[in-house]
Write a protein that holds these residues in place. Structure first.
Motif, PDB file in Angstrom:
ATOM      1  N   ARG A 202      10.594  49.921 -39.299  1.00 49.83           N
ATOM      2  CA  ARG A 202      11.772  50.761 -39.556  1.00 49.83           C
ATOM      3  C   ARG A 202      12.082  51.702 -38.390  1.00 49.83           C
ATOM      4  O   ARG A 202      13.243  51.954 -38.078  1.00 49.83           O
ATOM      5  N   ALA A 203      11.044  52.196 -37.726  1.00 47.87           N
ATOM      6  CA  ALA A 203      11.263  53.139 -36.617  1.00 47.87           C
ATOM      7  C   ALA A 203      12.087  52.501 -35.500  1.00 47.87           C
ATOM      8  O   ALA A 203      12.890  53.166 -34.857  1.00 47.87           O
TER       9      ALA A 203
ATOM     10  N   TYR B  67      15.017  50.386 -22.259  1.00 45.03           N
ATOM     11  CA  TYR B  67      15.322  51.745 -21.805  1.00 45.03           C
ATOM     12  C   TYR B  67      15.259  51.905 -20.282  1.00 45.03           C
ATOM     13  O   TYR B  67      15.035  53.013 -19.795  1.00 45.03           O
TER      14      TYR B  67
ATOM     15  N   SER C 134      14.444  50.235 -35.728  1.00 41.50           N
ATOM     16  CA  SER C 134      15.569  49.513 -36.345  1.00 41.50           C
ATOM     17  C   SER C 134      16.704  49.246 -35.370  1.00 41.50           C
ATOM     18  O   SER C 134      17.261  48.148 -35.320  1.00 41.50           O
ATOM     19  N   ASP C 135      17.085  50.250 -34.602  1.00 39.79           N
ATOM     20  CA  ASP C 135      18.207  50.057 -33.693  1.00 39.79           C
ATOM     21  C   ASP C 135      17.842  49.070 -32.585  1.00 39.79           C
ATOM     22  O   ASP C 135      18.614  48.163 -32.285  1.00 39.79           O
ATOM     23  N   GLU C 136      16.659  49.228 -32.009  1.00 38.10           N
ATOM     24  CA  GLU C 136      16.224  48.325 -30.941  1.00 38.10           C
ATOM     25  C   GLU C 136      16.154  46.886 -31.453  1.00 38.10           C
ATOM     26  O   GLU C 136      16.562  45.943 -30.766  1.00 38.10           O
ATOM     27  N   ARG C 137      15.623  46.708 -32.651  1.00 33.70           N
ATOM     28  CA  ARG C 137      15.517  45.362 -33.229  1.00 33.70           C
ATOM     29  C   ARG C 137      16.882  44.705 -33.384  1.00 33.70           C
ATOM     30  O   ARG C 137      17.055  43.525 -33.091  1.00 33.70           O
ATOM     31  N   GLN C 138      17.866  45.503 -33.842  1.00 34.32           N
ATOM     32  CA  GLN C 138      19.174  44.925 -34.108  1.00 34.32           C
ATOM     33  C   GLN C 138      20.010  44.706 -32.862  1.00 34.32           C
ATOM     34  O   GLN C 138      20.678  43.692 -32.726  1.00 34.32           O
ATOM     35  N   ARG C 139      19.980  45.695 -31.959  1.00 33.04           N
ATOM     36  CA  ARG C 139      20.911  45.609 -30.826  1.00 33.04           C
ATOM     37  C   ARG C 139      20.265  45.061 -29.561  1.00 33.04           C
ATOM     38  O   ARG C 139      20.960  44.693 -28.634  1.00 33.04           O
TER      39      ARG C 139
END
Lengths: 427, 427
Positions: free
Chosen positions: A298-299, A94, A301-306
C-alpha cells in the motif's frame, strides 16, 4: 596530523570541534580526501558535492557552536529527504528528484550543527535490489542492505556517523557485515517524517558509527533524550540473556561468537543466562514478513500504478503478495504482535539485555545479494532497541558480531549495556 | 433529473455508475455546478480545475469500470499529496507546492476509479489556524477543523465523499458541526503515506460522506478490507454503552442527544448500558495533548527552522511546548496508553459499541475558532474506530449527533452497528 582526522570517532572529533581546537573545514577536508581515495571502489555515495560541503563547514566555523553535532560530518542514507541534495530512494523512478523539505531527522541533525557530507547508497526503496556498494573489508562481498552506503562509508573511515533506517534488518545486518556499530532505537524514538515509507508498523530511524558512544551522541541530538550524550556507567553486574533464534540456520562463526561472548562477559563479571523466546521465533518472523508485505504493497501505491515498469521483480513479488493478503490475516498478525509485546516485561525481569545473532555469519559474496534478514525481523517487529557490536571475525577474515537488544523505550540503559559489553568483548 | 445528481449518496450514484446507466461526466457536471453555486460563500475548496475534472470523467466513461469508486467524485483534503494538483497543507510555506507523487490513499482511490474533484481547505497543517471555510448549515458558524473543507463540501452536497485525517478531532468534530457522517478508522487501517505528518502515534486517515454505507464503501476501496462494501445486518440486539467523558463541559443539546439516543435505541431493541471509562478521561486527554505536542514539534522540524516566520502563533506554542517536554515524561505517557489499551477488551465485553459525544454541542461562531477537540482526543489516542452519527439539532438549529466507538480493528462491525443506529436514531 590533519590527514588522519577521518579516522577519529565522532566523540573524539566532537571534543575538538566543541572547544574549537579543530575546525569543521579541516575535518571535512579529511573526510572528502578519504572519499576521493576509497569511493571509486566502494561506491558508498550517490551524491557528494565537495564545494557545498566546504561552504557549509566554513559557515559552521564562522558561527557559534550550534549543538551536539557541531561540525561532525554525517552521511545521509538516500531514503531521507534533503532540501539541498537530490533524493532518489534507490529507485530509477526518482532519478533527479529534489524534495523541497528536509526529513525531520535531517533537519534536527542540521540544527545540532551536523555537516551533511552527502547521500549514501541504498537498495531500492530500502528493500532487496542491491546498490553497487561494496564491502569495505573485502570488495568481493556485499556490505549488506539496505543502509549499504552508510555502513560502507563509516566502515571505511569516510565519515564517522551516518543515518540508517530499518524495516527488517536494514541497519543491524549491514553494520554486522561491515564491522561497524549499528543502532536501531525503540520504535518511534527518532522522527521518521520525510523518510520514504515502507511499513508504518516497522520503519525505524537509526544510525551507524564506529563506537557505541558515537551512536548515542548522534541519537541524543535526534531524539528527545539529550541524556544519551552522557551514558551511565554500568555499576551492577549486567544480566545478559543469550538468545539464539533460528539456530539451525546460523553459520559456525556465529555459534563461536556466542560462546566467546558468554566466556568473556562472564569473566568480566556479567551474569550470563540462556533465554528462549516465547512464543516461537518462526511465528514472529512470519508475522514480520506478512505485515511488511501488506503495508509495503500500500505504501508504494502510486509507484506501482504509474511507474510499475521501474519496480524490480523482487519488490514486485512482495507487493503482489501484500495486495493478495486477506485483511483478517493481517489484523490477526497485528494482534499477535501486541500479545507478544505484552509478554516482554516477564522476559526482561530475567535479564537486563539480550545478546543475539545479527546475521547468519560473515557477509556473503556481492553477487549473492544483501543477505538474509531473518535474525532482525522479530526485533524490529517487537520495536525493541538493538545495537550491533562488532568484536570478532569469521573464517574469511570478515567481521562478525552480535546484537544487544534491550527493553522498549530503555534506549539509554541498552546503549550503556552495549558500551560496557563492547569494551569487554574487544578486551 | 441530471441537475439533482449531486444530492445522491455515493452508494446510490455507484449503482448507476457501475451499471453505466449514469455517466461520470454527468455526475461531475452536477457536482461542479453545485460548487459554482455554493463555494463563493462556503470556501470549501482550495483547488478545483473543472476542465481537468471533466477530462478525467470522460476518460472513466470511455474505459472499463475500474473499481468500487468508479466515477464517484471525491474531495481530497489538502494535506494529501497529489501529483496533478497543488498541495499546500493549509500553510503559506507551501504556496505553489507541487508534489511529484500521490499519497497512497489518493493513488488507491484513483485505482478504484474515483474522480478527484479537487482539494478541500484545511487548517494550517491540520492544526488550529482556521481556513476561511464556513459552515454549510449557517455561514456565521465554523465548519470545525481540520477537515473543514471536506465536511463543508459533503454537507452542502458539492461532493458525496471526501478524505479526512484526524490527529485529535479533525474528522469527527467537523462532521458533527456540518451534520455529516465522519469515519475515523482503527489506527493504521488506511495507509497514510504521503499525507503531511503531525504525529506518528495519532495521525489517522478517514473519510466523510452523508451516509454510513458511503463511508464504508469508500473505506472498502482504500483499506485492505473489501468486505466493508457490503456491511452485515445487525441480527442480535445491539449492546450500546453510553459514555459521557468530560460531562461537565458538555452543552445542554449534547446531554439531550444522549437521552434521546438512549430512548430511541432502547425502543428499537438495543440493550443500552452506562459505561464509565477507566482510568480517568482527563488523564487520557492530557496524555493525548502531551504526545501530540512532543511529536508535532519534531515532525515540523524543517518548517520550524527554515520558515518559522510563517508558522502561526498557536502552532508555534504547541511546538515550543513539545520541544521543552522531557523525554521521560513522553515515554511514560506512551506506556500509560499501552496499559490503557490493554484494559479495552474488558470494556468491550460489556458492550458491542460505545456511544459518546463528538463535540460539546453545536458549531461555535466562525470567529471563535474551529471548536474544542476534547471529546475526540482520547479515542484517537486509543486508536479505536469512530463514526459520527448526525441525527438531531441544537437550540440554534445546527446539527448535533454522537459518535459510535468500536473495538480495535473491528471496523466492519462498528460500521454495521453505526448504520443500524443511524437508521433508528433518524426514524
Amino acid at each position: 596530523m590533519t590527514s588522519d582526522l577521518h579516522r577519529l570517532s565522532a566523540t573524539e572529533l566532537a571534543r575538538g570541534l566543541q572547544s574549537r581546537s579543530l575546525t569543521a573545514e579541516a575535518v571535512a577536508r579529511a573526510c572528502l580526501a578519504r572519499v576521493a581515495e576509497r569511493d571509486g571502489e566502494l561506491k558508498a555515495w550517490v551524491h557528494v558535492d565537495a564545494d557545498q560541503v566546504l561552504a557549509q563547514a566554513r559557515a559552521l566555523d564562522q558561527g557559534p557552536v550550534r549543538g551536539l553535532l557541531h561540525g561532525l560530518p554525517i552521511g545521509v542514507k538516500d531514503v531521507f529527504d534533503t532540501h539541498d541534495m537530490p533524493t532518489q530512494y534507490g529507485s530509477p523512478i526518482y532519478a533527479g528528484h529534489r524534495p523541497s523539505v528536509d526529513a525531520a531527522p535531517v533537519a534536527l541533525a542540521r540544527e545540532a550543527g551536523a555537516l551533511l557530507l552527502g547521500k549514501t547508497a541504498t537498495t531500492e526503496f530500502s528493500t532487496f535490489q542491491a546498490s553497487p556498494t561494496r564491502n569495505p573489508r573485502n570488495v568481493k562481498h556485499t556490505p549488506g542492505g539496505s543502509s549499504s552506503g552508510s555502513c560502507a562509508a563509516v566502515g571505511s573511515d569516510m565519515v564517522p556517523l551516518a543515518f540508517g533506517a530499518q524495516t527488517a534488518a536494514s541497519i543491524i545486518r549491514p553494520a554486522a557485515y561491515c564491522g561497524v556499530v549499528g543502532y536501531k532505537p525503540s520504535f518511534g524514538f527518532i522522527s521518521r517524517v520525510g523518510v520514504k515509507a515502507l511499513s508504518d508498523t516497522l520503519d525505524t530511524i537509526g544510525c551507524v558509527a564506529r563506537t557505541v558512544d558515537d551512536v548515542a551522541l548522534f541519537a541524543a541530538a535526534l531524539s528527545g533524550d539529550k541524556t544519551l550524550a552522557d551514558l551511565p556507567v554500568i555499576q551492577q553486574p549486567l544480566r545478559v540473556g543469550l538468545c539464539k533464534p533460528h539456530a539451525d540456520k546460523l553459520l559456525p562463526e556465529t555459534h563461536a561468537a556466542m560462546e566467546l561472548a558468554a566466556k568473556k562477559l562472564s569473566a568480566a563479571g556479567a551474569k550470563v543466562v540462556k533465554i528462549a523466546l516465547s512464543p516461537d521465533h518462526a511465528q514472529l518472523t512470519q508475522a514480520h514478513i506478512d505485515i511488511m508485505a501488506f503495508e509495503t504493497a500500500r505504501a508504494l501505491s502510486d509507484e506501482r500504478q504509474r511507474h510499475g515498469d521501474h519496480i524490480s521483480t523482487g519488490l514486485r513479488g512482495v507487493i503482489d503478495k501484500g495486495l493478495q493478503m486477506n485483511y483478517t490475516h493481517y489484523a490477526a498478525q497485528l494482534r499477535y504482535v501486541e500479545e507478544t509485546r505484552a509478554t516482554l516485561p516477564a522476559l526482561y525481569a530475567r535479564c537486563d539485555v539480550l545478546l543475539a545473532p545479527s546475521a547468519a555469519g560473515e557477509a556473503p559474496l556481492f553477487e549473492a545479494g544483501t543477505g538474509d534478514p531473518t535474525w532482525c525481523r522479530m526485533w524490529t517487529l517487537l520495536g525493541l532497541p538493538c545495537v550491533h557490536l562488532p568484536f570478532t571475525h569469521g573464517p574469511q577474515g570478515l567481521p562478525v558480531g552480535l546484537q544487544a537488544i534491550g527493553p522498549m523505550h530503555a534506549d539509554r540503559a541498552t546503549l550503556a549495556a552495549a558500551a560496557w559489553m563492547m569494551q569487554k568483548l574487544r578486551g
